[in-house]
Scaffold this motif. Structure first.
Motif, mmCIF file in Angstrom:
data_model
loop_
_atom_site.group_PDB
_atom_site.id
_atom_site.type_symbol
_atom_site.label_atom_id
_atom_site.label_comp_id
_atom_site.label_asym_id
_atom_site.label_seq_id
_atom_site.Cartn_x
_atom_site.Cartn_y
_atom_site.Cartn_z
ATOM 1 N N GLU A 1 0.850 -1.201 0.000
ATOM 2 C CA GLU A 1 0.000 0.000 0.000
ATOM 3 C C GLU A 1 0.888 1.254 0.000
ATOM 4 N N ALA A 2 1.948 1.228 0.820
ATOM 5 C CA ALA A 2 2.863 2.383 0.879
ATOM 6 C C ALA A 2 3.479 2.640 -0.496
ATOM 7 N N LEU A 3 3.919 1.571 -1.164
ATOM 8 C CA LEU A 3 4.560 1.731 -2.479
ATOM 9 C C LEU A 3 3.547 2.218 -3.514
ATOM 10 N N TRP A 4 2.345 1.664 -3.447
ATOM 11 C CA TRP A 4 1.291 2.071 -4.379
ATOM 12 C C TRP A 4 0.949 3.551 -4.166
ATOM 13 N N ARG A 5 0.864 3.973 -2.920
ATOM 14 C CA ARG A 5 0.551 5.390 -2.634
ATOM 15 C C ARG A 5 1.689 6.280 -3.139
ATOM 16 N N ASN A 6 2.924 5.823 -2.985
ATOM 17 C CA ASN A 6 4.067 6.568 -3.500
ATOM 18 C C ASN A 6 3.907 6.769 -5.010
ATOM 19 N N ASP A 7 3.587 5.693 -5.715
ATOM 20 C CA ASP A 7 3.426 5.785 -7.176
ATOM 21 C C ASP A 7 2.277 6.705 -7.560
ATOM 22 N N ALA A 8 1.245 6.733 -6.709
ATOM 23 C CA ALA A 8 0.068 7.554 -7.015
ATOM 24 C C ALA A 8 0.269 9.005 -6.578
ATOM 25 N N GLY A 9 1.442 9.303 -6.013
ATOM 26 C CA GLY A 9 1.707 10.671 -5.544
ATOM 27 C C GLY A 9 0.932 11.017 -4.285
ATOM 28 N N LEU A 10 0.532 9.995 -3.528
ATOM 29 C CA LEU A 10 -0.234 10.223 -2.293
ATOM 30 C C LEU A 10 0.688 10.103 -1.084
#
Ligand code: FAD
Length: 382
Positions: free
Chosen positions: A299-308
């Motif tokens: 989730e942390a990596l996905w949020r990083n990619d999403a700019g969140l």
């Protein structure tokens, strides 16, 4: 919401898994005993592109996003955690350079990282400053147009064989993080003395003390702004912490898989070991904890990619993943009995190595401090 990897990510995972099964895992026990990752293995990893995960394609890298980087490190860690550290550092440092450097610096540095010619150590910790990294004391003293670095860094993973360092040094009189600048520099042996530290785990990782004796660095080796190095570097840790969590969970998960296999094949009291709830249920519980920690890390990596914002899940993953992994790797070893204790199986090595993930890149205490500040506000947090 979508919990599935894309077809490209699945294909990438399969490719790395083949490298791990055919090349990394069979060599791991041997180089752990030798206390040194063989240069030929690093060369083979470079040929696979593992040092260019976060390097843009124009500089010769694979240009993966954070989730894709997690997929690669997770697969590699099933083979050996220690061999992940040069890859992790390359991803972390390439990310920091890419975000903070000008085109000339990127063109000079990123291709050599992607090719595996520059193996980079992250030089932050000092004898007197670990969790309290913002108090670091290694000096950068003005010298002509540049500086000279003088002081000591310690517990630097891969410091024994890295060719380059991202070195955090104090350039100004400002207190704590505001006086710290990051430098990207070759670790010139004329000015840098290395002593490898004996360690419980990661025995091939070359964790070292580095003494800097006036290492010259030019103005062009400053990463980002003078006095901004600490803040810029810490932003990188917001996702490297999730990557380390995935490495730990993957290694422990491999031990849990070994334990399930043992439960199928080992007989005790006339039946397979797995038929005893006292044996199989603890393994199921550990598999559950690992699964939860893995999801938080992704989730942390996905949020990083999403700019969140992703600081909270990255730090949650960094304390929970290693904690759950140590417990799981320990239980798996016990499930294999004396077979688990023997060094001819990977379970003992994995247990030693996952303990190290509880310390490197921030302890549980350091990560909980970050989370508490986010939840409570600085004035109410420890
Ligand atoms: C395997 C491994 C790899 C490493 N790799 C690197 C590397 O590549 N580069 C690098 O620069 N460093 C590296 N380190 C060093 C690592 O970052 C430090 O060990 C870590 O930050 C903790 O610092 P310390 O060891 O000085 O412990 P201390 O800061 O002295 O802390 C000791 C204990 O007190 C707790 N503690 C301290 N302050 C607080 C607080 N305010 N609140 C709550 N608890 C607190 C800590 O959680 C810890 O349990 C590595 C270490 C290991 C073991």
């Amino acid at each position: 919401m979508d919990f599935l990897f894309s077809a490209e990510q699945e294909a990438l995972a399969g490719k790395v898994r083949a490298f791990v099964d055919g090349r990394l895992a069979p060599a791991a026990a041997g180089f752990d005993l030798d206390g040194r990752i063989p240069p030929e293995l690093l060369a083979d990893m470079a040929a696979e592109g593992y040092f260019g995960l976060r390097v843009p394609a124009e500089y010769g890298g694979l240009d993966l996003d954070a989730v894709g980087t997690g997929v690669v490190l997770e697969e590699l860690a099933r083979g050996d955690i220690t061999a992940c550290y040069p890859v992790l550092n390359a991803a972390l440092v390439a990310g920091v350079l890419n975000a903070n450097c000008d085109d000339t610096q990127k063109a000079a540095w990123l291709p050599e990282i992607a090719r595996g010619e520059a193996i980079v150590a992250v030089c932050m910790t000092e004898r007197g400053h670990g969790t309290d990294a913002a108090g670091l004391e290694l000096k950068a003293e003005p010298d002509g147009d540049g500086w000279r670095l003088t002081g000591e860094k310690t517990s630097i993973m891969i410091g024994g064989f890295a060719t380059h360092g991202l070195v955090f040094a104090r350039t100004g009189p400002e207190p704590r993080s505001r006086g710290v600048t990051a430098f990207y520099t070759p670790l010139d042996e004329r000015y840098v003395t290395r002593t490898t530290l004996p360690s419980l785990g990661n025995r091939s990782g070359g964790r070292s003390t580095l003494v800097f004796d006036g290492l010259p660095v030019g103005a062009g080796q400053v990463v980002g702004g003078t006095g901004l190095g600490f803040v810029q570097g810490m932003r990188g840790f917001d996702y490297s912490r999730a990557l380390i969590a995935l490495m730990a969970v993957a290694a422990a998960g491999a031990s849990i898989e070994d334990a399930f296999e043992h439960c199928r094949t080992r007989e005790a009291f006339g039946q397979s070991l797995g038929r005893f709830q006292g044996v199989s249920f603890p393994l199921v519980e550990h598999a559950t904890y690992l699964h939860g920690a893995r999801l938080v890390a992704y989730e942390a990596l996905w949020r990083n990619d999403a700019g969140l914002p992703h600081r909270v899940p990255a730090n949650m993953a960094k304390w929970w993943g290693p904690r759950a992994s140590v417990d799981a790797a320990h239980q798996a070893l016990l499930t294999l009995g004396h077979f688990g204790w023997s060094e001819d199986r990977p379970l003992a090595r994995r247990l030693r190595d996952v303990i190290g993930t509880q310390l490197g890149d921030g302890t549980a205490g350091a990560t909980k401090l970050v989370i508490a500040r986010e939840f409570l506000g600085r004035e109410h947090a420890p």
